[in-house]
Design a protein around this motif. Structure first.
Motif, PDB file in Angstrom:
ATOM      1  N   GLU A 282       0.797  -1.230   0.000  1.00 42.23           N
ATOM      2  CA  GLU A 282       0.000   0.000   0.000  1.00 42.23           C
ATOM      3  C   GLU A 282       0.830   1.281   0.000  1.00 42.23           C
ATOM      4  O   GLU A 282       0.302   2.366  -0.208  1.00 42.23           O
ATOM      5  N   GLY A 283       2.149   1.179   0.243  1.00 41.07           N
ATOM      6  CA  GLY A 283       2.986   2.366   0.335  1.00 41.07           C
ATOM      7  C   GLY A 283       3.436   2.592   1.765  1.00 41.07           C
ATOM      8  O   GLY A 283       3.094   1.827   2.666  1.00 41.07           O
ATOM      9  N   PRO A 284       4.247   3.633   1.960  1.00 45.32           N
ATOM     10  CA  PRO A 284       4.664   4.641   0.986  1.00 45.32           C
ATOM     11  C   PRO A 284       5.684   4.095   0.000  1.00 45.32           C
ATOM     12  O   PRO A 284       6.196   2.987   0.163  1.00 45.32           O
ATOM     13  N   GLY A 285       5.963   4.909  -1.029  1.00 46.25           N
ATOM     14  CA  GLY A 285       6.902   4.504  -2.056  1.00 46.25           C
ATOM     15  C   GLY A 285       6.734   5.348  -3.292  1.00 46.25           C
ATOM     16  O   GLY A 285       6.244   6.480  -3.222  1.00 46.25           O
ATOM     17  N   SER A 286       7.110   4.806  -4.425  1.00 42.47           N
ATOM     18  CA  SER A 286       7.002   5.501  -5.696  1.00 42.47           C
ATOM     19  C   SER A 286       5.537   5.765  -6.039  1.00 42.47           C
ATOM     20  O   SER A 286       4.717   4.847  -6.050  1.00 42.47           O
ATOM     21  N   TYR A 287       5.209   7.010  -6.338  1.00 40.95           N
ATOM     22  CA  TYR A 287       3.833   7.364  -6.697  1.00 40.95           C
ATOM     23  C   TYR A 287       3.369   6.524  -7.888  1.00 40.95           C
ATOM     24  O   TYR A 287       2.302   5.908  -7.843  1.00 40.95           O
ATOM     25  N   THR A 288       4.176   6.487  -8.933  1.00 33.65           N
ATOM     26  CA  THR A 288       3.784   5.764 -10.140  1.00 33.65           C
ATOM     27  C   THR A 288       3.686   4.265  -9.884  1.00 33.65           C
ATOM     28  O   THR A 288       2.734   3.609 -10.297  1.00 33.65           O
ATOM     29  N   GLY A 289       4.677   3.714  -9.187  1.00 31.44           N
ATOM     30  CA  GLY A 289       4.670   2.283  -8.901  1.00 31.44           C
ATOM     31  C   GLY A 289       3.469   1.864  -8.077  1.00 31.44           C
ATOM     32  O   GLY A 289       2.803   0.869  -8.367  1.00 31.44           O
ATOM     33  N   LEU A 290       3.172   2.627  -7.030  1.00 32.67           N
ATOM     34  CA  LEU A 290       2.025   2.308  -6.181  1.00 32.67           C
ATOM     35  C   LEU A 290       0.719   2.400  -6.969  1.00 32.67           C
ATOM     36  O   LEU A 290      -0.174   1.556  -6.818  1.00 32.67           O
ATOM     37  N   ARG A 291       0.598   3.418  -7.801  1.00 27.57           N
ATOM     38  CA  ARG A 291      -0.632   3.598  -8.580  1.00 27.57           C
ATOM     39  C   ARG A 291      -0.850   2.419  -9.522  1.00 27.57           C
ATOM     40  O   ARG A 291      -1.971   1.919  -9.660  1.00 27.57           O
ATOM     41  N   ILE A 292       0.223   1.953 -10.162  1.00 28.86           N
ATOM     42  CA  ILE A 292       0.119   0.817 -11.078  1.00 28.86           C
ATOM     43  C   ILE A 292      -0.260  -0.451 -10.314  1.00 28.86           C
ATOM     44  O   ILE A 292      -1.136  -1.216 -10.733  1.00 28.86           O
ATOM     45  N   GLY A 293       0.400  -0.691  -9.186  1.00 27.29           N
ATOM     46  CA  GLY A 293       0.117  -1.895  -8.408  1.00 27.29           C
ATOM     47  C   GLY A 293      -1.303  -1.941  -7.888  1.00 27.29           C
ATOM     48  O   GLY A 293      -1.997  -2.961  -7.997  1.00 27.29           O
ATOM     49  N   VAL A 294      -1.755  -0.826  -7.311  1.00 32.89           N
ATOM     50  CA  VAL A 294      -3.097  -0.798  -6.730  1.00 32.89           C
ATOM     51  C   VAL A 294      -4.170  -0.865  -7.805  1.00 32.89           C
ATOM     52  O   VAL A 294      -5.170  -1.578  -7.654  1.00 32.89           O
ATOM     53  N   SER A 295      -3.997  -0.157  -8.916  1.00 32.57           N
ATOM     54  CA  SER A 295      -5.007  -0.208  -9.972  1.00 32.57           C
ATOM     55  C   SER A 295      -5.104  -1.607 -10.569  1.00 32.57           C
ATOM     56  O   SER A 295      -6.209  -2.090 -10.871  1.00 32.57           O
ATOM     57  N   THR A 296      -3.960  -2.287 -10.723  1.00 34.46           N
ATOM     58  CA  THR A 296      -3.971  -3.664 -11.231  1.00 34.46           C
ATOM     59  C   THR A 296      -4.655  -4.603 -10.242  1.00 34.46           C
ATOM     60  O   THR A 296      -5.477  -5.446 -10.621  1.00 34.46           O
ATOM     61  N   ALA A 297      -4.318  -4.457  -8.958  1.00 32.85           N
ATOM     62  CA  ALA A 297      -4.917  -5.306  -7.922  1.00 32.85           C
ATOM     63  C   ALA A 297      -6.433  -5.120  -7.859  1.00 32.85           C
ATOM     64  O   ALA A 297      -7.199  -6.103  -7.800  1.00 32.85           O
ATOM     65  N   LYS A 298      -6.880  -3.864  -7.884  1.00 40.53           N
ATOM     66  CA  LYS A 298      -8.319  -3.599  -7.826  1.00 40.53           C
ATOM     67  C   LYS A 298      -9.022  -4.133  -9.071  1.00 40.53           C
ATOM     68  O   LYS A 298     -10.131  -4.684  -8.990  1.00 40.53           O
ATOM     69  N   GLY A 299      -8.382  -4.005 -10.216  1.00 41.78           N
ATOM     70  CA  GLY A 299      -8.974  -4.525 -11.447  1.00 41.78           C
ATOM     71  C   GLY A 299      -9.160  -6.034 -11.381  1.00 41.78           C
ATOM     72  O   GLY A 299     -10.210  -6.559 -11.787  1.00 41.78           O
ATOM     73  N   LEU A 300      -8.157  -6.734 -10.869  1.00 39.27           N
ATOM     74  CA  LEU A 300      -8.268  -8.192 -10.727  1.00 39.27           C
ATOM     75  C   LEU A 300      -9.354  -8.568  -9.722  1.00 39.27           C
ATOM     76  O   LEU A 300     -10.117  -9.529  -9.946  1.00 39.27           O
ATOM     77  N   CYS A 301      -9.436  -7.828  -8.641  1.00 37.15           N
ATOM     78  CA  CYS A 301     -10.459  -8.120  -7.628  1.00 37.15           C
ATOM     79  C   CYS A 301     -11.867  -7.934  -8.199  1.00 37.15           C
ATOM     80  O   CYS A 301     -12.759  -8.766  -7.973  1.00 37.15           O
ATOM     81  N   PHE A 302     -12.088  -6.860  -8.931  1.00 40.31           N
ATOM     82  CA  PHE A 302     -13.388  -6.624  -9.546  1.00 40.31           C
ATOM     83  C   PHE A 302     -13.712  -7.712 -10.566  1.00 40.31           C
ATOM     84  O   PHE A 302     -14.832  -8.227 -10.621  1.00 40.31           O
TER      85      PHE A 302
END
Length: 236
Positions: free
Chosen positions: A65-85
């Protein structure tokens, strides 16, 4: 316990792992900057094929969930949420700094020292937090500019182990005799899945609609001084 797919994208390393009942089944990672957008889906496919299971068998997705790279976190979370949906399964999240602390704890080299994972935030700034050897939180997460006085009060009474991709640049500045540095420790989906399995057993799921990465600092875009200046400067 469950079959959990974990995604770790908070730093320059991108990693994916699959755990079954808290035990590692398969993993893959890419040590290359700015590869997350193009390689995360590839790594997910590799891990699922290595485990020889269909995506439909996965029971939860875990993400750093972070903290960390803004871009990296955004990519990881959006991918995870997409898979969950898409799969109709829950989302789990793990603090990146807690994850790093757990990785050091598993190496069994603590000697009752405090732990201070550090994530690089550019220049002499790091995202950091202090834990005891049992991964109990002693200090809150903060964005900290490192100088000769950093952690001096804590170091006067305790050994502190510094690690993570932000620690190397601090070694020449934090020179107290109680300061110890461990190199080459980066957040890994292998340990992320272990911690996520514990959260799954406690039903500690995230709200798919409202969950966002913990950036700690806002993504900054500076306006150019004039039309001939660079378009933007960013902190990620």
């Amino acid at each position: 316990m469950a079959l959990i797919l974990s995604l770790e994208t908070s730093t320059t390393v991108c990693s994916v792992a699959l755990h079954n009942n808290g035990k590692l089944v398969a993993s893959a990672e890419m040590h290359k900057e700015q590869s997350h957008a193009s390689k995360l889906a590839v790594l997910i496919d590799q891990v699922v094929k290595l485990a020889d299971i269909p995506m439909s068998a996965i029971q939860a997705i875990a993400v750093s969930e972070g903290p960390g790279s803004y871009t990296g976190l955004r990519i990881g979370v959006s991918t995870a949420k997409g898979l969950c949906f898409a799969l109709g399964i829950p989302l789990l999240s793990v603090s990146t700094l807690s994850l790093l602390a757990k990785q050091i704890q598993l190496k069994a080299i603590l000697d009752n020292a405090w732990l201070c994972p550090m994530i690089d935030a550019r220049r002499m700034e790091v995202y950091c937090q202090i834990f005891d050897s049992e991964i109990n939180v002693l200090r809150p997460i903060e964005a900290k500019v490192i100088d000769e006085e950093s952690f001096r009060e804590s170091l006067s009474d305790h050994k502190i182990i510094f690690f993570g991709d932000g620690a190397a640049k601090c070694k020449s500045v934090i020179t107290h005799s109680n300061a110890f540095f461990i190199s080459d420790i980066v957040p890994s989906a292998k340990e992320l899945g272990f911690l996520a399995s514990e959260k799954f057993s406690r039903n500690e799921f995230e709200n798919l609609v409202t969950f966002e990465p913990f950036y700690l600092k806002e993504f900054l875009i500076k306006k150019p001084a004039d039309k001939d200046s660079a378009v933007a400067n960013k902190i990620s």
